[in-house]
Design a protein around this motif. Structure first.
Motif, PDB file in Angstrom:
ATOM      1  N   VAL A   4       0.918  -1.089   0.081  1.00  0.00           N
ATOM      2  CA  VAL A   4      -0.073   0.148   0.182  1.00  0.00           C
ATOM      3  C   VAL A   4       0.787   1.403   0.052  1.00  0.00           C
ATOM      4  CG1 VAL A   4      -1.604   1.198   1.281  1.00  0.00           C
ATOM      5  CG2 VAL A   4      -1.702  -1.214   1.294  1.00  0.00           C
ATOM      6  N   THR A   5       0.598   2.134  -0.902  1.00  0.00           N
ATOM      7  CA  THR A   5       1.242   3.439  -1.067  1.00  0.00           C
ATOM      8  C   THR A   5       0.263   4.519  -1.011  1.00  0.00           C
ATOM      9  OG1 THR A   5       1.367   3.451  -3.382  1.00  0.00           O
ATOM     10  CG2 THR A   5       3.228   2.640  -2.078  1.00  0.00           C
ATOM     11  N   ARG A   6       0.468   5.794  -1.314  1.00  0.00           N
ATOM     12  CA  ARG A   6      -0.554   6.877  -1.502  1.00  0.00           C
ATOM     13  C   ARG A   6      -0.495   7.438  -2.792  1.00  0.00           C
ATOM     14  NH1 ARG A   6      -4.061   7.395   2.581  1.00  0.00           N
ATOM     15  NH2 ARG A   6      -3.025   6.551   4.526  1.00  0.00           N
ATOM     16  N   CYS A   7      -1.447   7.873  -3.343  1.00  0.00           N
ATOM     17  CA  CYS A   7      -1.736   8.688  -4.461  1.00  0.00           C
ATOM     18  C   CYS A   7      -1.014   9.852  -4.293  1.00  0.00           C
ATOM     19  CB  CYS A   7      -3.070   8.954  -5.035  1.00  0.00           C
ATOM     20  SG  CYS A   7      -3.197   9.786  -6.511  1.00  0.00           S
ATOM     21  N   ARG A   8       0.030  10.313  -5.214  1.00  0.00           N
ATOM     22  CA  ARG A   8       0.485  11.736  -5.182  1.00  0.00           C
ATOM     23  C   ARG A   8      -0.401  12.882  -5.536  1.00  0.00           C
ATOM     24  NH1 ARG A   8       5.197  10.882  -9.514  1.00  0.00           N
ATOM     25  NH2 ARG A   8       6.038   8.983  -8.663  1.00  0.00           N
ATOM     26  N   ARG A   9      -1.452  12.592  -6.075  1.00  0.00           N
ATOM     27  CA  ARG A   9      -2.389  13.937  -6.185  1.00  0.00           C
ATOM     28  C   ARG A   9      -3.557  13.907  -5.114  1.00  0.00           C
ATOM     29  NH1 ARG A   9      -1.903  16.330 -10.847  1.00  0.00           N
ATOM     30  NH2 ARG A   9      -0.524  15.420 -12.506  1.00  0.00           N
ATOM     31  N   CYS A  10      -4.083  12.739  -4.743  1.00  0.00           N
ATOM     32  CA  CYS A  10      -5.244  13.030  -3.871  1.00  0.00           C
ATOM     33  C   CYS A  10      -4.968  11.977  -2.514  1.00  0.00           C
ATOM     34  CB  CYS A  10      -6.353  12.250  -4.365  1.00  0.00           C
ATOM     35  SG  CYS A  10      -6.338  10.465  -4.667  1.00  0.00           S
ATOM     36  N   THR A  11      -3.842  11.416  -2.301  1.00  0.00           N
ATOM     37  CA  THR A  11      -3.255  10.971  -1.072  1.00  0.00           C
ATOM     38  C   THR A  11      -4.121   9.803  -0.522  1.00  0.00           C
ATOM     39  OG1 THR A  11      -4.484  12.284   0.405  1.00  0.00           O
ATOM     40  CG2 THR A  11      -1.989  12.961  -0.328  1.00  0.00           C
ATOM     41  N   ALA A  12      -4.975   9.253  -1.546  1.00  0.00           N
ATOM     42  CA  ALA A  12      -5.693   7.909  -1.340  1.00  0.00           C
ATOM     43  C   ALA A  12      -4.846   6.797  -1.272  1.00  0.00           C
ATOM     44  CB  ALA A  12      -6.958   7.645  -2.190  1.00  0.00           C
ATOM     45  N   PRO A  13      -5.060   5.744  -0.489  1.00  0.00           N
ATOM     46  CA  PRO A  13      -4.305   4.519  -0.192  1.00  0.00           C
ATOM     47  C   PRO A  13      -4.563   3.670  -1.661  1.00  0.00           C
ATOM     48  CG  PRO A  13      -6.110   4.248   1.156  1.00  0.00           C
ATOM     49  CD  PRO A  13      -6.023   5.748   0.701  1.00  0.00           C
ATOM     50  N   ILE A  14      -3.437   3.455  -2.382  1.00  0.00           N
ATOM     51  CA  ILE A  14      -3.543   2.508  -3.481  1.00  0.00           C
ATOM     52  C   ILE A  14      -2.341   1.593  -3.474  1.00  0.00           C
ATOM     53  CG2 ILE A  14      -4.365   4.443  -5.014  1.00  0.00           C
ATOM     54  CD1 ILE A  14      -1.386   4.751  -6.125  1.00  0.00           C
ATOM     55  N   VAL A  15      -2.431   0.677  -4.342  1.00  0.00           N
ATOM     56  CA  VAL A  15      -1.542  -0.503  -4.657  1.00  0.00           C
ATOM     57  C   VAL A  15      -1.232  -0.541  -6.191  1.00  0.00           C
ATOM     58  CG1 VAL A  15      -2.057  -1.908  -2.687  1.00  0.00           C
ATOM     59  CG2 VAL A  15      -3.246  -2.189  -4.916  1.00  0.00           C
ATOM     60  N   TRP A  16      -0.130  -0.530  -6.231  1.00  0.00           N
ATOM     61  CA  TRP A  16       0.522  -0.776  -7.894  1.00  0.00           C
ATOM     62  C   TRP A  16       0.570  -2.216  -8.015  1.00  0.00           C
ATOM     63  CZ3 TRP A  16       0.818   3.073 -11.130  1.00  0.00           C
ATOM     64  CH2 TRP A  16       1.227   4.457 -10.627  1.00  0.00           C
ATOM     65  N   CYS A  17      -0.155  -2.488  -9.527  1.00  0.00           N
ATOM     66  CA  CYS A  17      -0.369  -3.787  -9.832  1.00  0.00           C
ATOM     67  C   CYS A  17       0.539  -4.065 -11.287  1.00  0.00           C
ATOM     68  CB  CYS A  17      -1.791  -4.270 -10.074  1.00  0.00           C
ATOM     69  SG  CYS A  17      -2.502  -4.346  -8.438  1.00  0.00           S
ATOM     70  N   LEU A  18       0.695  -5.276 -11.745  1.00  0.00           N
ATOM     71  CA  LEU A  18       0.741  -5.296 -13.195  1.00  0.00           C
ATOM     72  C   LEU A  18      -0.335  -6.158 -13.812  1.00  0.00           C
ATOM     73  CD1 LEU A  18       4.430  -7.180 -12.759  1.00  0.00           C
ATOM     74  CD2 LEU A  18       3.799  -4.549 -13.320  1.00  0.00           C
ATOM     75  N   THR A  19      -0.338  -5.606 -14.785  1.00  0.00           N
ATOM     76  CA  THR A  19      -1.759  -6.104 -15.700  1.00  0.00           C
ATOM     77  C   THR A  19      -1.525  -7.319 -16.409  1.00  0.00           C
ATOM     78  OG1 THR A  19      -1.010  -4.874 -17.667  1.00  0.00           O
ATOM     79  CG2 THR A  19      -2.878  -3.966 -16.238  1.00  0.00           C
ATOM     80  N   SER A  20      -2.293  -8.464 -16.048  1.00  0.00           N
ATOM     81  CA  SER A  20      -2.101  -9.732 -16.649  1.00  0.00           C
ATOM     82  C   SER A  20      -1.905  -9.873 -18.325  1.00  0.00           C
ATOM     83  CB  SER A  20      -2.959 -10.831 -16.201  1.00  0.00           C
ATOM     84  OG  SER A  20      -4.435 -10.584 -16.652  1.00  0.00           O
ATOM     85  N   ALA A  21      -2.498  -8.770 -18.810  1.00  0.00           N
ATOM     86  CA  ALA A  21      -2.463  -8.780 -20.139  1.00  0.00           C
ATOM     87  C   ALA A  21      -1.336  -8.342 -21.023  1.00  0.00           C
ATOM     88  CB  ALA A  21      -3.717  -7.695 -20.865  1.00  0.00           C
ATOM     89  N   ASN A  22      -0.587  -7.332 -20.472  1.00  0.00           N
ATOM     90  CA  ASN A  22       0.652  -6.957 -20.934  1.00  0.00           C
ATOM     91  C   ASN A  22       1.426  -6.590 -20.118  1.00  0.00           C
ATOM     92  OD1 ASN A  22      -0.460  -4.344 -20.078  1.00  0.00           O
ATOM     93  ND2 ASN A  22      -0.913  -3.486 -22.106  1.00  0.00           N
ATOM     94  N   GLY A  23       1.512  -6.832 -18.715  1.00  0.00           N
ATOM     95  CA  GLY A  23       2.717  -6.431 -17.811  1.00  0.00           C
ATOM     96  C   GLY A  23       2.687  -4.981 -17.571  1.00  0.00           C
ATOM     97  N   ARG A  24       1.778  -3.967 -17.923  1.00  0.00           N
ATOM     98  CA  ARG A  24       1.860  -2.578 -17.549  1.00  0.00           C
ATOM     99  C   ARG A  24       1.471  -2.184 -16.359  1.00  0.00           C
ATOM    100  NH1 ARG A  24       0.326   1.143 -22.212  1.00  0.00           N
ATOM    101  NH2 ARG A  24       1.565   2.649 -20.872  1.00  0.00           N
ATOM    102  N   ARG A  25       2.154  -1.344 -15.528  1.00  0.00           N
ATOM    103  CA  ARG A  25       1.834  -0.912 -14.319  1.00  0.00           C
ATOM    104  C   ARG A  25       0.384  -0.115 -14.335  1.00  0.00           C
ATOM    105  NH1 ARG A  25       6.256   1.043 -10.385  1.00  0.00           N
ATOM    106  NH2 ARG A  25       4.558   2.411  -9.897  1.00  0.00           N
ATOM    107  N   GLN A  26      -0.208  -0.275 -13.087  1.00  0.00           N
ATOM    108  CA  GLN A  26      -1.852   0.147 -12.982  1.00  0.00           C
ATOM    109  C   GLN A  26      -2.115   0.390 -11.453  1.00  0.00           C
ATOM    110  OE1 GLN A  26      -5.017  -2.138 -14.610  1.00  0.00           O
ATOM    111  NE2 GLN A  26      -6.483  -0.622 -14.175  1.00  0.00           N
ATOM    112  N   PRO A  27      -2.470   1.482 -11.282  1.00  0.00           N
ATOM    113  CA  PRO A  27      -2.937   1.895  -9.895  1.00  0.00           C
ATOM    114  C   PRO A  27      -4.200   1.329  -9.467  1.00  0.00           C
ATOM    115  CG  PRO A  27      -3.051   3.826 -11.045  1.00  0.00           C
ATOM    116  CD  PRO A  27      -2.371   2.832 -12.151  1.00  0.00           C
TER     117      PRO A  27
END
Length: 104
Positions: free
Chosen positions: A8-31
């Protein structure tokens, strides 16, 4: 199921708790929002390597498998999204005038 606290990290813009994941389709990062959401359209799972993976919940695969939890992509709920980029080309700046015509 909730993500581990070290993901768990925080969004830089709204400071909401987020997690960074890799997409299973193409391996790109998605919050993704860290809190599980029954209205979400993605399923998040933890891989054997300790990385979080995300896949879209579709009509073809609507079920949530064991070890996954339903969540909402953070782009859909961020209260301070980045400004939209215009698809129109920017006008080119004129830097000066050539004093003489081209010569052959």
């Amino acid at each position: 199921m909730k993500p581990a606290s070290h993901h768990v990290t925080r969004c830089r813009r709204c400071t909401a708790p987020i997690v960074w994941c890799l997409t299973s389709a193409n391996g790109r990062r998605q919050p993704v929002n860290a809190a599980p959401d029954e209205e979400g359209n993605v399923a998040v799972s933890s891989g054997a390597d300790g990385v979080l993976y995300v896949r879209t919940v579709t009509a073809a695969r609507p079920d949530i498998r064991p070890g996954e939890w339903r969540a909402m992509p953070h782009h859909a709920t961020c209260t301070s999204p980045p400004p939209r980029r215009s698809s129109a080309p920017t006008p080119r700046a004129v830097r000066g005038v050539r004093p003489v015509p081209w010569q052959r």
